[in-house]
Design a protein around this motif. Structure first.
Motif, PDB file in Angstrom:
ATOM      1  N   THR A  78       7.642   6.410  31.384  1.00 35.58           N
ATOM      2  CA  THR A  78       7.059   6.010  31.898  1.00 35.58           C
ATOM      3  C   THR A  78       7.987   5.955  33.161  1.00 35.58           C
ATOM      4  O   THR A  78       9.270   5.791  33.752  1.00 35.58           O
ATOM      5  N   GLY A  79       7.314   6.040  34.830  1.00 37.48           N
ATOM      6  CA  GLY A  79       7.754   6.290  36.191  1.00 37.48           C
ATOM      7  C   GLY A  79       7.723   4.775  36.564  1.00 37.48           C
ATOM      8  O   GLY A  79       6.750   4.500  37.307  1.00 37.48           O
ATOM      9  N   ASP A  80       8.845   4.237  35.859  1.00 30.04           N
ATOM     10  CA  ASP A  80       9.154   2.858  36.367  1.00 30.04           C
ATOM     11  C   ASP A  80       9.387   2.733  37.536  1.00 30.04           C
ATOM     12  O   ASP A  80       8.631   2.331  38.387  1.00 30.04           O
ATOM     13  N   ASN A  81       9.885   3.346  38.149  1.00 24.72           N
ATOM     14  CA  ASN A  81      10.009   3.161  40.165  1.00 24.72           C
ATOM     15  C   ASN A  81       9.204   3.866  40.890  1.00 24.72           C
ATOM     16  O   ASN A  81       8.974   2.531  41.751  1.00 24.72           O
ATOM     17  N   ILE A  82       8.700   4.806  40.200  1.00 26.90           N
ATOM     18  CA  ILE A  82       7.722   5.008  40.883  1.00 26.90           C
ATOM     19  C   ILE A  82       6.494   4.090  41.373  1.00 26.90           C
ATOM     20  O   ILE A  82       6.167   3.280  42.351  1.00 26.90           O
ATOM     21  N   GLN A  83       5.723   2.917  40.053  1.00 30.03           N
ATOM     22  CA  GLN A  83       5.434   2.479  40.147  1.00 30.03           C
ATOM     23  C   GLN A  83       5.797   1.506  40.710  1.00 30.03           C
ATOM     24  O   GLN A  83       4.924   0.025  41.179  1.00 30.03           O
ATOM     25  N   GLN A  85       7.423   0.752  43.303  1.00 31.43           N
ATOM     26  CA  GLN A  85       7.300   1.236  44.732  1.00 31.43           C
ATOM     27  C   GLN A  85       5.807   1.130  45.066  1.00 31.43           C
ATOM     28  O   GLN A  85       5.689   0.671  46.167  1.00 31.43           O
ATOM     29  N   LEU A  86       4.795   1.858  44.538  1.00 33.45           N
ATOM     30  CA  LEU A  86       4.112   1.485  45.445  1.00 33.45           C
ATOM     31  C   LEU A  86       3.082  -0.252  44.578  1.00 33.45           C
ATOM     32  O   LEU A  86       2.226   0.017  45.507  1.00 33.45           O
ATOM     33  N   GLN A  87       3.718  -0.347  43.995  1.00 29.52           N
ATOM     34  CA  GLN A  87       2.995  -2.064  43.857  1.00 29.52           C
ATOM     35  C   GLN A  87       3.371  -2.900  44.508  1.00 29.52           C
ATOM     36  O   GLN A  87       2.701  -3.602  45.673  1.00 29.52           O
ATOM     37  N   GLU A  88       4.326  -2.455  45.985  1.00 29.37           N
ATOM     38  CA  GLU A  88       4.630  -2.927  47.232  1.00 29.37           C
ATOM     39  C   GLU A  88       3.628  -2.554  48.247  1.00 29.37           C
ATOM     40  O   GLU A  88       2.798  -2.094  48.090  1.00 29.37           O
ATOM     41  N   THR A  89       3.813  -3.548  49.653  1.00 30.08           N
ATOM     42  CA  THR A  89       2.770  -3.654  50.508  1.00 30.08           C
ATOM     43  C   THR A  89       3.753  -2.950  51.659  1.00 30.08           C
ATOM     44  O   THR A  89       2.900  -3.024  52.974  1.00 30.08           O
ATOM     45  N   GLY A  90       4.925  -2.783  51.860  1.00 30.96           N
ATOM     46  CA  GLY A  90       5.575  -2.420  52.617  1.00 30.96           C
ATOM     47  C   GLY A  90       5.207  -0.693  53.161  1.00 30.96           C
ATOM     48  O   GLY A  90       3.679  -0.102  52.540  1.00 30.96           O
ATOM     49  N   THR A  91       5.687  -0.359  54.312  1.00 32.08           N
ATOM     50  CA  THR A  91       5.766   1.140  54.181  1.00 32.08           C
ATOM     51  C   THR A  91       5.631   2.191  53.548  1.00 32.08           C
ATOM     52  O   THR A  91       5.123   3.190  53.861  1.00 32.08           O
ATOM     53  N   ALA A  92       7.081   2.482  52.732  1.00 34.76           N
ATOM     54  CA  ALA A  92       7.017   2.786  52.046  1.00 34.76           C
ATOM     55  C   ALA A  92       6.168   2.578  50.966  1.00 34.76           C
ATOM     56  O   ALA A  92       5.938   4.005  50.574  1.00 34.76           O
ATOM     57  N   ALA A  93       5.986   2.347  50.253  1.00 37.96           N
ATOM     58  CA  ALA A  93       4.838   1.951  49.216  1.00 37.96           C
ATOM     59  C   ALA A  93       3.579   2.902  49.873  1.00 37.96           C
ATOM     60  O   ALA A  93       2.679   3.511  49.323  1.00 37.96           O
ATOM     61  N   LYS A  94       3.229   2.485  51.221  1.00 35.49           N
ATOM     62  CA  LYS A  94       1.797   2.804  51.798  1.00 35.49           C
ATOM     63  C   LYS A  94       1.255   4.816  52.107  1.00 35.49           C
ATOM     64  O   LYS A  94       1.677   5.683  51.511  1.00 35.49           O
ATOM     65  N   ALA A  95       3.768   4.628  52.767  1.00 35.33           N
ATOM     66  CA  ALA A  95       3.263   6.166  53.094  1.00 35.33           C
ATOM     67  C   ALA A  95       3.630   7.601  51.595  1.00 35.33           C
ATOM     68  O   ALA A  95       2.731   8.447  51.327  1.00 35.33           O
ATOM     69  N   LEU A  96       3.770   6.812  50.078  1.00 37.94           N
ATOM     70  CA  LEU A  96       3.607   7.833  48.992  1.00 37.94           C
ATOM     71  C   LEU A  96       2.913   7.384  48.862  1.00 37.94           C
ATOM     72  O   LEU A  96       2.260   8.997  48.179  1.00 37.94           O
ATOM     73  N   ALA A  97       2.018   6.514  48.917  1.00 31.36           N
ATOM     74  CA  ALA A  97       0.420   6.727  48.024  1.00 31.36           C
ATOM     75  C   ALA A  97      -0.482   7.779  49.014  1.00 31.36           C
ATOM     76  O   ALA A  97      -1.573   8.446  48.577  1.00 31.36           O
ATOM     77  N   LYS A  98      -0.276   7.748  50.333  1.00 35.83           N
ATOM     78  CA  LYS A  98      -1.110   8.943  51.051  1.00 35.83           C
ATOM     79  C   LYS A  98      -0.312   9.924  50.212  1.00 35.83           C
ATOM     80  O   LYS A  98      -1.619  11.011  49.905  1.00 35.83           O
ATOM     81  N   GLN A  99       0.603  10.715  50.270  1.00 37.19           N
ATOM     82  CA  GLN A  99       1.049  11.825  50.493  1.00 37.19           C
ATOM     83  C   GLN A  99       0.306  11.792  48.603  1.00 37.19           C
ATOM     84  O   GLN A  99       0.459  13.119  48.690  1.00 37.19           O
ATOM     85  N   GLN A 104      -3.307  15.479  45.702  1.00 34.83           N
ATOM     86  CA  GLN A 104      -3.905  15.120  44.659  1.00 34.83           C
ATOM     87  C   GLN A 104      -3.654  14.950  43.158  1.00 34.83           C
ATOM     88  O   GLN A 104      -3.539  15.448  42.803  1.00 34.83           O
ATOM     89  N   ILE A 105      -2.619  13.627  43.437  1.00 37.39           N
ATOM     90  CA  ILE A 105      -2.377  12.621  41.625  1.00 37.39           C
ATOM     91  C   ILE A 105      -2.465  11.715  41.863  1.00 37.39           C
ATOM     92  O   ILE A 105      -2.383  11.406  42.876  1.00 37.39           O
ATOM     93  N   GLN A 106      -2.802  11.465  40.752  1.00 38.33           N
ATOM     94  CA  GLN A 106      -3.988  10.272  39.703  1.00 38.33           C
ATOM     95  C   GLN A 106      -2.442   9.495  39.697  1.00 38.33           C
ATOM     96  O   GLN A 106      -1.296  10.366  39.217  1.00 38.33           O
ATOM     97  N   ALA A 107      -3.029   7.991  39.037  1.00 36.68           N
ATOM     98  CA  ALA A 107      -2.080   7.516  38.760  1.00 36.68           C
ATOM     99  C   ALA A 107      -1.626   7.743  37.233  1.00 36.68           C
ATOM    100  O   ALA A 107      -0.687   7.901  37.024  1.00 36.68           O
ATOM    101  N   LYS A 108      -2.353   8.883  36.520  1.00 37.59           N
ATOM    102  CA  LYS A 108      -2.212   9.512  35.397  1.00 37.59           C
ATOM    103  C   LYS A 108      -0.770  10.332  35.299  1.00 37.59           C
ATOM    104  O   LYS A 108      -0.089  10.474  34.084  1.00 37.59           O
ATOM    105  N   ASP A 109      -0.738  10.673  36.080  1.00 40.51           N
ATOM    106  CA  ASP A 109       0.052  11.787  36.381  1.00 40.51           C
ATOM    107  C   ASP A 109       1.502  11.123  36.394  1.00 40.51           C
ATOM    108  O   ASP A 109       2.465  11.828  35.749  1.00 40.51           O
ATOM    109  N   TYR A 110       1.681  10.216  37.114  1.00 33.47           N
ATOM    110  CA  TYR A 110       3.085   9.389  37.215  1.00 33.47           C
ATOM    111  C   TYR A 110       2.955   8.545  35.549  1.00 33.47           C
ATOM    112  O   TYR A 110       4.277   6.947  36.377  1.00 33.47           O
ATOM    113  N   GLN A 111       2.369   8.270  35.166  1.00 33.93           N
ATOM    114  CA  GLN A 111       2.523   7.521  34.019  1.00 33.93           C
ATOM    115  C   GLN A 111       3.261   8.415  32.985  1.00 33.93           C
ATOM    116  O   GLN A 111       4.299   7.527  32.316  1.00 33.93           O
TER     117      GLN A 111
END
Length: 774
Positions: A78-83, A85-99, A104-111
């Motif tokens: 499981t991609g613990d670190n990815i998840q 980070q994405l749960q945060e509200t800061g700049t890094a989380a938003k940038a990674l989510a936008k990337q 076209q990477i979906q949540a199921k891809d980083y499970q």
């Protein structure tokens, strides 16, 4: 619609002898991701720079489905670190989510991802063609912690070597133009559109000329003028930032340089001409000038014997004697220059055919041009590299940039960041006076922050620093140098003792961490060395009212020292506004010679911290401060700066920082100790002040004379508002370092003109440092 222009060279007389590219190096910065395409048999190596950052890999097959088994046979995790980070509200989380969204990477891809631990060198073989997303994920670090997400080094070793590197587009591409070696092409660009000129194989020059399309339609040839550009910009070539534009003969901007990954080009010489080759004995050799004449004919542009051009990637320079020298280009496969059109333009680019000298590394290759629409935005940036082989690092902005850029457009590049030179409506003098008389705030984020922890932290720092770290108390700060075995200085900085075996080193040079890591491995120290720069940004709040200002907005618990009671060169941990506020570290440090503090926070909190300081500062008539004012303050205070007062050929004693080398009280050996102990104190050059007699200014690098011959050098010089005189810091032979000695600064050739002055002790301002220690 994507327009692709690719033609064969009209005169393909060159064999492609370019060495194939069998590997490429990439970098994944902490909390960021990169996407790579691998072919079957390619080998992917992932290395944690500090040995502690895990990598998480999302592997996709050619249909975009998660397929970790194509890269490794181990079970996915499981991609613990990815998840996290994405749960945060800061700049890094938003940038990674936008990337992820753009890819076209979906949540199921980083499970289910592949995880590579930081302490292992991992080689993975691609079992099929695939796409891999490599993430250096991790939660944001609190100011008192020592667990920053840090960078990964990625190496791809190709099963089938490649001939060129065409980097991923910066955005949606409007047109692509391939310029085969030894040829030239024209293309039209509208005002506001972007031109990216790419050296796909490395070491290949590309001459660039443009014409004002509207003027050309009226029968006037208005093109780039390198002389006008140099005159107005004050540089041999524009660079992104204040000096960023190529001008026409009317001294109006035609294109703006926005990004540059190379930094070495030519604007002095013609594009290569038939005469150059004929004079060299190569008759009938194709030239850029001839190629330009041919492709510009349809526009009615008259042919020339030599075209003045901006010679991108051409490595030239001027010797002290005035000779122009030329050598192989600095550009590497995939390097580029990005420009923005300030008018509707007719452009021409060449892939230079020169194969008789090092201009193209002896082997001409292709150039690639991309055009992007005006609707896009790309940040200004200049490339730098910490080590020679690494991927270029582009200029960054700090967490405070939205606030500082609202107050000024005058930014300069410093240590890989954009920093304000001065602020509109204030100016360097007003900012200086605010710091001396009231309070000023300065973004000092470019300082490098390196966390050093572990059972051998004290022993390690005793070995690499000149300062006696063992004597420091928790909460104390010390100034130290880092020296070579010769005693010359690599860097200087301040060391914070966070806990018994936990320290934070603040310095100016990123290479310091590389050097520290090498020494730790060489000697077998059990120590963690991690770069926390991206997790800690900082403001300097300096001036006689700085204590009163910060005391109003910073809360500290009973176990921490309050701002009011904080001693010089000590720090405390607090929060902004109250016990539930943003966590901060506050140190009583600065670079101005005034009472002052530095406030350290996570970049996500930077705007809140700036706003609180700015709002509370209105009662004290606070001013923002840029680096121009800071330079005036630090020279008056007699404070040394890298590449000015010290470098690898200057010892701490010669740089005026000998107080950071306690040879008499530090018993342990440290790097450079033997060389420093050998120095005869009586024969060392000394750093002293010089007050000039008149109003003319000295400059860094001017020689200092007594009589016919030089006896020293000017390291820094300013006009002091405090003294109302020109002052300089100078390093001179000991015989001429005594107070009241009369010396002269050489101008012109050093002989024809001299500026008289009198030696004084440093600092010029507050010699007893009473204000600093108040």
């Amino acid at each position: 619609m994507l327009e692709m222009i690719k033609e064969e060279s009209e005169e393909d007389r060159f064999l492609n002898l370019q060495s194939p590219i069998d590997s490429q190096q990439f970098r994944v910065e902490g909390q960021q991701a990169i996407r790579l395409r691998l072919h079957v048999g390619d080998v992917l190596e992932i290395i944690s720079v500090d040995g502690e950052q895990a990598a998480e890999l999302i592997v996709l097959d050619m249909d975009g489905h998660a397929a970790p088994q194509l890269l490794d046979s181990r079970l996915p995790v499981t991609g613990d670190n990815i998840q996290q980070q994405l749960q945060e509200t800061g700049t890094a989380a938003k940038a990674l989510a936008k990337q992820f969204e753009s890819w076209q990477i979906q949540a199921k891809d980083y499970q289910t991802v592949l995880r590579v631990q930081g302490d292992e060198l991992t080689s993975l073989v691609a079992y099929a063609d695939l796409t891999v997303v490599i993430v250096a994920a991790g939660p944001s670090m609190s100011i008192e912690a020592h667990t920053p997400p840090t960078e990964l080094k990625v190496v791809v070793k190709y099963a089938e070597p490649i001939d060129e590197v065409l980097p991923e587009p910066l955005a949606e591409v409007k047109a692509e133009i391939r310029i085969p070696r030894a040829s030239a092409r024209t293309y039209e660009v509208k005002k506001g559109e972007w031109i990216q000129i790419i050296d796909v194989s490395g070491k290949q020059c590309s001459d660039f000329i443009v014409f004002d399309k509207q003027a050309l339609e009226q029968g006037n040839e208005v093109g780039l003028d390198s002389t006008a550009t140099r005159t107005v910009m004050g540089l041999s070539n524009p660079v992104p930032g204040l000096h960023s534009r190529f001008l026409g003969p009317d001294m109006m901007s035609m294109v703006e340089v926005v990004q540059d990954t190379v930094g070495r080009h030519d604007s002095f010489l013609f594009a290569c001409t038939a005469k150059y080759y004929e004079d060299s004995g190569y008759f009938g050799h194709i030239s850029c000038t001839e190629n330009f004449n041919n492709v510009l004919k349809p526009y009615g542009i008259k042919p020339r014997a030599g075209w003045p051009a901006i010679n991108l990637f051409f490595n030239t320079g001027i010797e002290p004697c005035g000779t122009v020298f030329m050598d192989e280009p600095w550009s590497r496969p995939g390097d580029y220059v990005l420009m923005r059109a300030d008018k509707d333009l007719i452009c021409a680019s060449s892939a230079c055919p020169d194969d008789i000298d090092p201009a193209n590394g002896w082997i001409p290759t292709d150039i690639h041009v991309r055009i992007y629409g005006a609707e896009h935005h790309f940040p200004r940036s200049i490339a730098h590299r910490i080590t020679a082989e690494e991927h270029p690092r582009m200029t960054k902005t700090s967490g405070f940039h939205n606030r500082t850029s609202a107050l000024t457009k005058k930014f300069i590049e410093y240590a890989g960041y954009w920093v304000a030179a001065e602020y509109e409506g204030w100016g360097a003098n007003a900012e200086y006076l605010a710091c001396r008389e009231r309070v000023a705030v300065l973004d000092l984020t470019p300082l490098r922050k390196i966390d050093i922890t572990g059972p051998d932290a004290v022993a390690f720092l005793q070995y690499v620093l000149t300062q006696n770290v063992r004597r420091m108390a928790v909460g104390e700060i010390a100034h130290s140098a880092i020296c070579l075995e010769t005693g010359g200085m690599i860097d200087d900085g301040t060391i914070f003792r966070m806990a018994d075996q936990a320290f934070r080193w603040f310095c100016g040079d990123s290479y310091t961490m590389v050097w520290m890591a090498e020494k730790a491995e060489e000697k077998g120290f059990k120590v963690s060395i991690r770069n926390a720069t991206e997790q800690i940004h900082n403001l300097a709040v300096q001036g006689p009212n700085s204590r009163d200002l910060l005391s109003q907005i910073i809360w500290t618990s009973e176990s921490q020292t309050s701002v009011e009671k904080l001693k010089w060169f000590h720090f405390t941990i607090g929060r902004l506004g109250g016990p539930d506020g943003v966590p901060l570290m506050v140190s009583r440090t600065g670079y101005t010679g005034e009472l002052g503090y530095e406030v350290w926070c996570h970049p996500d909190a930077a705007e809140a911290v700036w706003d609180a300081i700015w709002q509370a500062g209105q009662a004290f008539d606070i001013a923002p401060m840029g680096f121009d004012a800071l330079d005036m303050l630090r020279v008056e205070a007699g404070l040394s700066m890298a590449e000015y007062e010290f470098g690898p050929d200057v010892t701490p004693f010669e740089a005026g920082t000998g107080f950071s080398v306690p040879l008499s009280t530090k018993e342990e050996d440290f790097i450079g100790r033997e060389a420093l102990a050998r120095e005869n104190p009586e024969s060392r050059h000394k750093l002293v002040g010089l007050i000039l007699d008149g109003g003319e200014s000295a400059a860094h690098g001017d020689l200092v004379y007594q009589g016919r011959f030089p006896v020293g050098i000017v390291t820094s010089a300013i006009l002091s508002p405090l003294l109302g005189k020109q002052i300089a810091m100078i390093r001179v032979a000991p015989e001429f370092a005594k107070q009241d000695t009369k010396l002269e600064v050489g101008k012109l050739d050093g002989i024809q003109k001299r500026l008289g002055g009198t030696v004084v002790k440093l600092p010029f301002y507050d010699p007893k440092r009473a204000r600093l220690l108040s």
